[in-house]
Design a protein around this motif. Structure first.
Motif, PDB file in Angstrom:
ATOM      1  N   LYS A  76      -3.940  42.155 -23.639  1.00  5.02           N
ATOM      2  CA  LYS A  76      -4.599  40.924 -22.881  1.00  5.02           C
ATOM      3  C   LYS A  76      -5.404  40.418 -24.110  1.00  5.02           C
ATOM      4  N   LYS A  82     -13.581  34.037 -30.234  1.00  2.00           N
ATOM      5  CA  LYS A  82     -13.548  32.810 -30.723  1.00  2.00           C
ATOM      6  C   LYS A  82     -14.418  32.076 -31.814  1.00  2.00           C
ATOM      7  N   ASN A 233     -13.319  35.064 -26.187  1.00  2.00           N
ATOM      8  CA  ASN A 233     -12.738  34.190 -26.008  1.00  2.00           C
ATOM      9  C   ASN A 233     -12.976  33.346 -24.231  1.00  2.00           C
ATOM     10  N   THR A 234     -12.826  31.746 -24.658  1.00  2.00           N
ATOM     11  CA  THR A 234     -13.451  31.565 -23.222  1.00  2.00           C
ATOM     12  C   THR A 234     -12.178  31.204 -21.858  1.00  2.00           C
ATOM     13  N   GLY A 235     -11.333  32.418 -22.082  1.00  2.00           N
ATOM     14  CA  GLY A 235      -9.711  32.490 -21.703  1.00  2.00           C
ATOM     15  C   GLY A 235     -10.779  33.685 -20.819  1.00  2.00           C
ATOM     16  N   PHE A 236     -11.361  34.966 -21.073  1.00  2.00           N
ATOM     17  CA  PHE A 236     -11.604  35.573 -20.188  1.00  2.00           C
ATOM     18  C   PHE A 236     -13.098  35.860 -19.535  1.00  2.00           C
ATOM     19  N   LYS A 237     -13.454  36.307 -18.832  1.00  3.83           N
ATOM     20  CA  LYS A 237     -14.905  36.728 -17.979  1.00  3.83           C
ATOM     21  C   LYS A 237     -15.863  37.648 -18.585  1.00  3.83           C
TER      22      LYS A 237
END
Length: 324
Positions: A76, A82, A233-237
């Motif tokens: 994933k 980050k 990383n900012t793409g994941f919550k």
């Protein structure tokens, strides 16, 4: 746990630069057919300085669920930090994983031979290389395991009592349970403790099995830790756990009073009251049915899912004292 500066990472004879993705080989020995065995170590580095987190699984070759958790972190892209560096070793005991056996081909349990010996057994050599060439780089280690011998573990973290740093990290990880457990001699966890490397040991599910609830607990907990460290990383919550983690200071096994066919009737992770029926032991001829009852109130953190049990077999692991 942060590095003051980021520079070249020298690991397993390779150089990994800031911002670089690299797969290096943790090789120790070939198969008996002379076929080389590659044990991939997947390294992802950010351009920005930060902690080095090591995710490991497969110390026991039959514990597939742990391997699946680390596989998902990689597949994933959660392992792309980050800041800092993430090192993933999905299958440490690849020799056992090939045959789905807990031990190494030499019959040894890798988790009982640390810190190892460079001139010792095959398992000892792997332990030595891990101790001297992988562990020193890590600021935090999360090691994934499962229950063995048909016993299903509720998702839980294990470490020795009195470690405030790990208590704080465990609350961040958000597994349903923390089971305080003494360090075992010659284990991976004990070696990391002696090297002053914080390690969270995750237990969940059982061997030869992949369970979605357990896998999700491991993956989500890992994301929470990475977010806590500023590495996600900012793409994941990162979602908050549904319930507060239950810290278990004492627990006890209920063992089979009789041999026979066995069926549990309470799901793992359930809170039970004293004298609640937990399961049945029966004979194959329909003449005998023994009710297994809880001897105290608490959480069921491990259930034996074997259909056949013998007198003295461990059936249920139940907490005794709870601390939130």
């Amino acid at each position: 746990m942060s590095n003051t500066k980021i520079d070249i990472l020298h690991i397993l004879g390779e150089e990994v630069l800031p911002g670089e993705s690299k797969e290096v080989n943790f090789d120790v020995a070939n198969l008996h057919t002379s076929t080389p065995v590659n044990v991939p170590v997947i390294i992802e580095r950010s351009n920005k300085s930060g902690p080095i987190v090591l995710f490991t699984a497969g110390i026991h070759g039959d514990e597939v669920n742990g391997v699946e958790i680390v596989r998902q972190l990689i597949a994933k892209g959660i392992n792309k930090p980050k800041i800092g560096t993430i090192i993933c070793m999905p299958v440490i005991n690849v020799f056992g994983f090939i045959n789905l056996k807990r031990e190494f081909p030499d019959g040894r349990d890798l988790n009982r031979v640390f810190p190892g010996n460079s001139n010792g057994s095959l398992a000892g050599r792997v332990a030595h290389k891990l101790t001297h060439e992988i562990i020193p780089h890590a600021d935090l280690i999360i090691d994934f395991h499962t229950g063995g011998s048909g016993r299903f573990n509720a998702p839980q973290l294990r470490y020795s009592k009195g470690n405030t740093k790990l208590n704080d990290l465990a609350k961040v990880f958000g597994a349903p349970f923390v089971l305080y457990s003494k360090n075992v001699s010659k284990s991976f966890r004990t070696t990391c403790f002696k090297l002053n490397k914080p390690l969270l040991l995750f237990e969940g599910g059982k061997s030869f099995h992949i369970d979605d609830i357990v896998t999700n607990s491991g993956v989500n907990g890992s994301k929470r830790i990475l977010k806590h460290l500023g590495m996600l990383n900012t793409g994941f919550k990162s979602s908050k756990p549904k319930n507060d983690c239950v810290f278990i200071t004492e627990s006890k096994w209920i063992r089979a009073k009789y041999s026979g066919m066995f069926k549990a009737v309470v799901p793992c992770g359930t809170h039970v009251e004293k004298e609640d029926i937990l399961g049945h032991i029966m004979d194959p001829y329909g003449k005998f049915n023994y009710f297994v009852r809880a001897r105290n109130s608490g959480f069921v953190i491990n259930v034996n899912e074997s259909p056949i049990v013998y007198q003295g077999d461990a059936l249920f692991h139940i907490s005794l004292e709870l601390k939130k």
